[in-house]
Structure formats: structure tokens, C-alpha cells
Motif scaffolding. Sequence first.
Motif, PDB file in Angstrom:
ATOM      1  N   GLN A 248       0.835  -1.193   0.000  1.00  0.00           N
ATOM      2  CA  GLN A 248       0.000   0.000   0.000  1.00  0.00           C
ATOM      3  C   GLN A 248       0.871   1.245   0.000  1.00  0.00           C
ATOM      4  OE1 GLN A 248      -2.999   0.365   3.086  1.00  0.00           O
ATOM      5  NE2 GLN A 248      -3.583   2.410   2.389  1.00  0.00           N
ATOM      6  N   VAL A 249       0.592   2.140  -0.980  1.00  0.00           N
ATOM      7  CA  VAL A 249       1.332   3.397  -1.080  1.00  0.00           C
ATOM      8  C   VAL A 249       0.412   4.606  -0.930  1.00  0.00           C
ATOM      9  CG1 VAL A 249       3.220   2.438  -2.458  1.00  0.00           C
ATOM     10  CG2 VAL A 249       1.200   3.391  -3.613  1.00  0.00           C
ATOM     11  N   GLY A 250      -0.901   4.344  -0.827  1.00  0.00           N
ATOM     12  CA  GLY A 250      -1.834   5.450  -0.679  1.00  0.00           C
ATOM     13  C   GLY A 250      -3.271   5.011  -0.628  1.00  0.00           C
ATOM     14  N   ARG A 251      -4.153   6.020  -0.710  1.00  0.00           N
ATOM     15  CA  ARG A 251      -5.604   5.802  -0.697  1.00  0.00           C
ATOM     16  C   ARG A 251      -6.261   6.726  -1.709  1.00  0.00           C
ATOM     17  NH1 ARG A 251      -8.172   7.669   3.860  1.00  0.00           N
ATOM     18  NH2 ARG A 251     -10.033   6.692   3.070  1.00  0.00           N
ATOM     19  N   TYR A 252      -7.443   6.307  -2.164  1.00  0.00           N
ATOM     20  CA  TYR A 252      -8.293   7.125  -3.031  1.00  0.00           C
ATOM     21  C   TYR A 252      -9.654   7.164  -2.368  1.00  0.00           C
ATOM     22  CZ  TYR A 252     -11.175   8.328  -7.100  1.00  0.00           C
ATOM     23  OH  TYR A 252     -12.084   8.910  -7.960  1.00  0.00           O
ATOM     24  N   PHE A 253     -10.170   8.363  -2.107  1.00  0.00           N
ATOM     25  CA  PHE A 253     -11.443   8.481  -1.389  1.00  0.00           C
ATOM     26  C   PHE A 253     -12.135   9.778  -1.794  1.00  0.00           C
ATOM     27  CE2 PHE A 253      -8.007  10.267   1.093  1.00  0.00           C
ATOM     28  CZ  PHE A 253      -8.504  11.495   1.520  1.00  0.00           C
ATOM     29  N   GLY A 254     -13.329   9.987  -1.313  1.00  0.00           N
ATOM     30  CA  GLY A 254     -14.043  11.224  -1.595  1.00  0.00           C
ATOM     31  C   GLY A 254     -15.489  11.119  -1.186  1.00  0.00           C
ATOM     32  N   PRO A 255     -16.264  12.127  -1.479  1.00  0.00           N
ATOM     33  CA  PRO A 255     -15.921  13.327  -2.225  1.00  0.00           C
ATOM     34  C   PRO A 255     -15.256  14.384  -1.356  1.00  0.00           C
ATOM     35  CG  PRO A 255     -18.312  13.254  -1.840  1.00  0.00           C
ATOM     36  CD  PRO A 255     -17.706  12.027  -1.216  1.00  0.00           C
ATOM     37  N   PRO A 256     -14.550  15.324  -1.993  1.00  0.00           N
ATOM     38  CA  PRO A 256     -14.180  15.297  -3.402  1.00  0.00           C
ATOM     39  C   PRO A 256     -13.147  14.202  -3.648  1.00  0.00           C
ATOM     40  CG  PRO A 256     -12.980  17.056  -2.322  1.00  0.00           C
ATOM     41  CD  PRO A 256     -13.905  16.447  -1.289  1.00  0.00           C
ATOM     42  N   ALA A 257     -13.039  13.777  -4.899  1.00  0.00           N
ATOM     43  CA  ALA A 257     -12.070  12.742  -5.257  1.00  0.00           C
ATOM     44  C   ALA A 257     -10.682  13.189  -4.804  1.00  0.00           C
ATOM     45  CB  ALA A 257     -12.087  12.497  -6.754  1.00  0.00           C
ATOM     46  N   THR A 258     -10.062  12.367  -3.944  1.00  0.00           N
ATOM     47  CA  THR A 258      -8.772  12.698  -3.349  1.00  0.00           C
ATOM     48  C   THR A 258      -7.851  11.491  -3.421  1.00  0.00           C
ATOM     49  OG1 THR A 258      -9.871  14.216  -1.811  1.00  0.00           O
ATOM     50  CG2 THR A 258      -7.634  13.534  -1.244  1.00  0.00           C
ATOM     51  N   TRP A 259      -6.629  11.715  -3.897  1.00  0.00           N
ATOM     52  CA  TRP A 259      -5.596  10.685  -3.922  1.00  0.00           C
ATOM     53  C   TRP A 259      -4.570  11.083  -2.875  1.00  0.00           C
ATOM     54  CZ3 TRP A 259      -8.017  12.814  -8.033  1.00  0.00           C
ATOM     55  CH2 TRP A 259      -8.676  11.947  -8.914  1.00  0.00           C
ATOM     56  N   ALA A 260      -4.342  10.225  -1.884  1.00  0.00           N
ATOM     57  CA  ALA A 260      -3.434  10.550  -0.781  1.00  0.00           C
ATOM     58  C   ALA A 260      -2.332   9.500  -0.694  1.00  0.00           C
ATOM     59  CB  ALA A 260      -4.205  10.601   0.537  1.00  0.00           C
ATOM     60  N   ALA A 261      -1.093   9.964  -0.583  1.00  0.00           N
ATOM     61  CA  ALA A 261       0.053   9.076  -0.389  1.00  0.00           C
ATOM     62  C   ALA A 261       0.181   8.757   1.096  1.00  0.00           C
ATOM     63  CB  ALA A 261       1.326   9.737  -0.911  1.00  0.00           C
ATOM     64  N   MET A 262       0.884   7.702   1.420  1.00  0.00           N
ATOM     65  CA  MET A 262       1.084   7.302   2.811  1.00  0.00           C
ATOM     66  C   MET A 262       1.883   8.353   3.586  1.00  0.00           C
ATOM     67  SD  MET A 262      -0.641   4.550   3.067  1.00  0.00           S
ATOM     68  CE  MET A 262      -0.146   3.831   4.607  1.00  0.00           C
TER      69      MET A 262
END
Length: 176
Positions: free
Chosen positions: A82-96
Motif C-alpha cells: 500500500q502506497v496510498g488511498r483514493y477516497f471522496g468526495p471530493p475525489a482525493t488521492w493521498a500518499a502514505m
Amino acid sequence: MQNIQLKMTPVLASALLLGLSSVAHAMVPESMQVPAGHKVALETVGVGEITYECRDKPDAPGELGWAFAGPNAVLNDSSGKQVGRYFGPPATWAAMDGSKVTGTQLAVSPGGEGNIPYQLVQANPAMGEGAMVGVTYIQRLDTQGGVAPAMACGEANKGERQIVKYQANYIFWKAS
């Protein structure tokens, strides 16, 4: 004829992966292409869920339909870490490392029957310090699943939420 055997080292594996990656990016529909002057910074596989809600259609008053309510996925590197997450709204890509980006959808292209579409997003400036700093574009490719439920959406189940599994490749680009 001499028989040459190559030992698969991490360096050789990376080189092969990058070579195949370049070929795969060349096969991306034109509408999903990232403009020249950018290079791949991070390739991930998103595995998770998309939530849909039965609600009024914004473009058709009085009609109900399944509407996208948000994603929740883990972003893994090629080794499955795992290097991150994708969630939302709003669409957000987050690194660890805590850095994250949101973005504006520029284009979509069919992902095949039963799959959410491919997507090209222009990233907003990153929040925090880390891997997402400098990300300019995000591609969602090779989608599997994730489409809205096939079950009826009507007055009887208005407000109901359904969760659908999906997987997609997320490619993060930075200016070169």
C-alpha cells in the motif's frame, strides 16, 4: 548458438516493467493521453469500492437514478504494498506520507462493458509535502467493475446506498 540466461534482478524487473508500461501508455485512447512534457511519477493499482445512492437525477427533475456518492480504495504499488488511498468526495488521492491531491476531470473513455470508464484528471496543487507534490495529471485505466447497481432505483428505495467493488490502475504524472 550460445544460450544466454538472465537473472531477474530488481533493476532488470524495473526496466522491463517501465518498457512494458511505455507500450501500455501508447495504447491509451487519444482522449486519455497526457500532454507532452510530462513523465510517469507513480503507477498504482486501486482496489476498493464505489458507493452509489438512489436519488433525484440532477438533469431530469422528478426522475430517480443511481448516482456516484464516492470511492474508497487502497492504492498499491506493483509489489502489492500500500502506497496510498483514493477516497471522496471530493475525489482525493493521498500518499502514505500524508501528501494528497484533488483534481478536475478532463475526459472519460469507455472502460468496457461492466466497467467504469477510463478517466483523465488534471491535478490541483498538492496539499502537504511528499509524493503527490508536483503531480499534474492522473489517469484511471484498465478498470474492472464499479458500475452503478442494476437493481431498480425508485421512490421505495430513494436514499438507499449500494456499494460496488472495483479495481483500476491509477497513473500519476509530473512535468518533466
